[in-house]
Enzyme design. Sequence first.
Site, PDB file in Angstrom:
ATOM      1  CE  LYS A  50       5.328  -4.917  -5.475  1.00 30.96           C
ATOM      2  NZ  LYS A  50       6.621  -3.057  -6.080  1.00 30.96           N
ATOM      3  CB  SER A 110       4.897  -0.683  -3.622  1.00 30.19           C
ATOM      4  OG  SER A 110       5.626  -0.670  -5.009  1.00 30.19           O
ATOM      5  CB  SER A 152       7.751   0.279  -5.833  1.00 31.69           C
ATOM      6  OG  SER A 152       7.296   1.660  -5.601  1.00 31.69           O
TER       7      SER A 152
END
EC number: 6.3.5.7
Lengths: 433, 496, 92
Positions: A38, A113, A137
């Site tokens: 990420k 996210s 997330s």
Amino acid sequence: MSSDHTDAGDDAHNAFITEATIEGDDDGPLAGRTIAIKDNMSTDGVRTTCGSAMLDEYVPPYNATVVDRVLEAGATMVGKANMDEFAMGGTTETSAFGATENPAAPDRVPGGSSGGSAAAVAAGAADLALGSDTGGSVRNPASFCGVVGIKPTYGLVSRYGIVAYANSLEQVGPLANTVEDAALLLDVISGPDPNDATTNDGGADSGYAAAADGDVEGLTVGVITDLIEGADDDVVETFQASLDDLEAQGAEITEVSLDSLEHAVQAYYVIAMSEASSNLARFDGVRYGPDTDAEGNWNEQFAAVREAGFGPEVKRRILLGTYALSAGYHDKYYKKAQDARAWVKQDFDDAFEDVDVLASPTMPVVPPKLGESLDDPLQLYLMDANTVPVNLANLPAISVPAGDVDGLPVGCQLIGPKFSEETIIRAASAVED
Amino acid sequence: MTAQAVQTDEHAVVIGLEVHVQLETATKIFCGCSTAADDDEEPNSRTCPVCLGLPGALPVLNEGAVEAAVKIGKALSADIPERTTFHRKNYYYPDLPKNFQLTQYDAPICQEGELEISVEGDRREIGITRAHLEEDPGSLQHKGGSIDTAEATLINYNRAGTPLVEIVTEPDFRSPAETRAFLAKLEEVLEYLGVFDATRDGSLRVDANISLVDADEVDEEGAIDDSVLEDANRTEVKNISSHKAAEKALAYEVSRQKNAVKRGRALKTETRHWDESRGITVSMRSKESEADYRYFREADLPPLEVADWKDKIDIPELPDARRERFVADYGLDSEAASKLTSTKEVADFFEAVAEQFDPNVAATWVADNLLGELNYRDMLITDIEGRLDEFSRLIELVENDELTVKNAEEVVLRSMLDDGDDPETIIDREGLGKADDDAIADFVVEAIDENPDAVDDYHSGEDGALNFLVGQVMQKSGGSADPGSVNQLLREELDA
Amino acid sequence: MSDSPVDADEVQHVADLARVDLDDADADEFAAQFADILDYFAALDEVPEVDSDPELVNVMRADEVEEGLSQDEALQNAPETEDGFFKGPSVS
């Protein structure tokens, strides 16, 4: 170690912001596996944007601890995954680099996210992925993309090098196509780190991969009724099917109600926004950040850089967080939120005296269509109702695919007491078919 | 115990201090960067992701800083609470890498202490409200002008993260002289603890809060009602960096305020900046109303439970106590005791010497001879700490009559310091050994034989003749004979 | 709606504290959104006071020097530097 720096758009689902290869060590438990990281995790020499224009050109001079660990374990990084800007969002649509499409559900959001991380795994662009989970997330996109995602007990995994959104709530978590792979990745990244004073010994000498053995005979599972009520019927039906599955394998299903959950979303957002307003204060364009043509003194230039660099959702949360901490409002919002948090923790602790794990649908809905969710921020926040309580209570949870509604993935969330990763992994492996 | 209240006609002065001291730890408070700054170090060459405030960096507390804070608490007789925590103080400024400062707020590591000072013979207790740990920001240079006129700001984060202890006093000072005495005493105590170095640039920074109140609101012990203080004007004076500057700045302020009052002008509550080069305080542009720092607990730093460290950590005997003990145990006068406790290292050296010799002998040698010679050469006692044995040997030679005091002080000691040689080497080289008794006896006989007129003069009752003969013997011995014993021997020979 | 709505002025004050420029349109939009959100948050008033103990205490590191960044690494992302310093606008 080569670094191929290309812009997002080469991959079909826009799962990556930067495609770059970093070879891992020759051998180790992850040898031969590829991993997406990420884009809020610092990678030495590779752009790390947090999905924001503010860090469009930021190249960290150091690795996050989890990045070091996966490379030492033999994994090869294939790219930095797309995400909601600074991890603030549940659909990956607030990214400054465009939305990511859900590989398991065309025209729909992959969740957020960590949407890019989940999509990369679902699309087969990477075997494994790392995401971060502040209020859901990792679990949210795992559920929406039909993959497995784990949020560890707070402090199990190092946050050193992870760009902070809400530091008392977030943890790095693994995403993979199977429970065993997610557990294997967790084995690699977990364990104390002298660079992170909030890490504990919970993950030292772990054996999570071995716990994915499907043996749930005698396991007691408490279904959180408060989180069923707000969910779509179709989603509840699919979730129920996975409970029946567990029962058939020897687990005992009961019902549990947690009064404190009614205030969990408010408490989460007040705490997260307050911390965010402070964690993001450092972005002022001096040591890193976009250059500015703005005139004026320090304060004026700071304000101009931040206006230009941050998107609306980030601005909204910074302002609300500043408000919640400010003189005159601190007790009303921030302090009360901490009380609510303590209440949620206590509620969970009490529940675990009667059951081994707690269960709920990971998300109350199926993945929404791209573009539909952004008009009403409050509605978006309410979508987190099933996941945020876990972060407030610092507990571990896993989302495992439960089935689908007309092809749209549904996830089953299993929550355990702190340091019970092995138990929830075991239970999830039994849900997995 | 009277307070030295500065009377400005009808007014008395009330002062409180906030003192920031840099700690002498090896590393910064939240990261492993060194705190040692070379004079010519490059800017931004002593940083890491943590003290630079890079995204993703996390603070980890330096145990050495905590130890130092506990020592300070102990020396100030302060309480150390069961639990102490760190908070974020949120504000924007270019010297703050994170745009918040890690500090302590409602649970500081030290509370309610005191420090005794003495001003012109009067002793007073100054109350210490609290002492806490925090991080130093970076340093700014205002390019092309002063803080008001510069066109740009140049920033160096080498200093960012240096550990600080902020010590806040009660508003107990009643004169600028008292603040100077306090700060000098505080520096002495902190140096004794080994946690502070006054010679390091920027190691001490002081902000003062000063109020003028009616003289009759202050009783003879210096006490004053809280409500009176709350209502009084308050001026904050910043940018004071030495104990001498504190007295100067505050004396200036008292004058300035006194003059304003005389002219019927109201005193504002404001912040003023001490300009050392001009010797005045200048009003700082009024900032936004009372800053809102939005304090909240730093979740990245677990709380400290170190109340029991107070018992486990040893601190050295503090200067006052040591001085008193030197007077009592060694029978020294207070002036000698003061000289011998000027630093902890001097006191340690003295006591090591006093173990071997009569304390007064040791005191004379260390306080009068050694310190004088060191001072003259801009040397410190730490420069010769490893040569205690040589120094003791020197004293021993004198005590045993093998070397004259004069030669010891004027030749050997100085050469020891200048050339680094040991006493024996110098004595051989310079031929300073006391001549042996036989040789002197011979010289005595020779002198008598060679100077019949002097001998006759002596027998006629002229004292000067004896001195002349002593001088002759001294010459023959190259100055190494002891004049007293030569005198004695001559008399014996002449009277025989 | 909440009983004490946040107006555009208050939003601007908060934006000042947070060093984020806002034009009037943004301030108005945020004010409307905030009213709803803060109204929702106000439910926290009902929460009882609960104490909780921290999980970890006394986490410290030894006072030993560790390697840091070179000057180049420290400056590598700065938009403007001068002679090894970070450069920014004036303070006043």
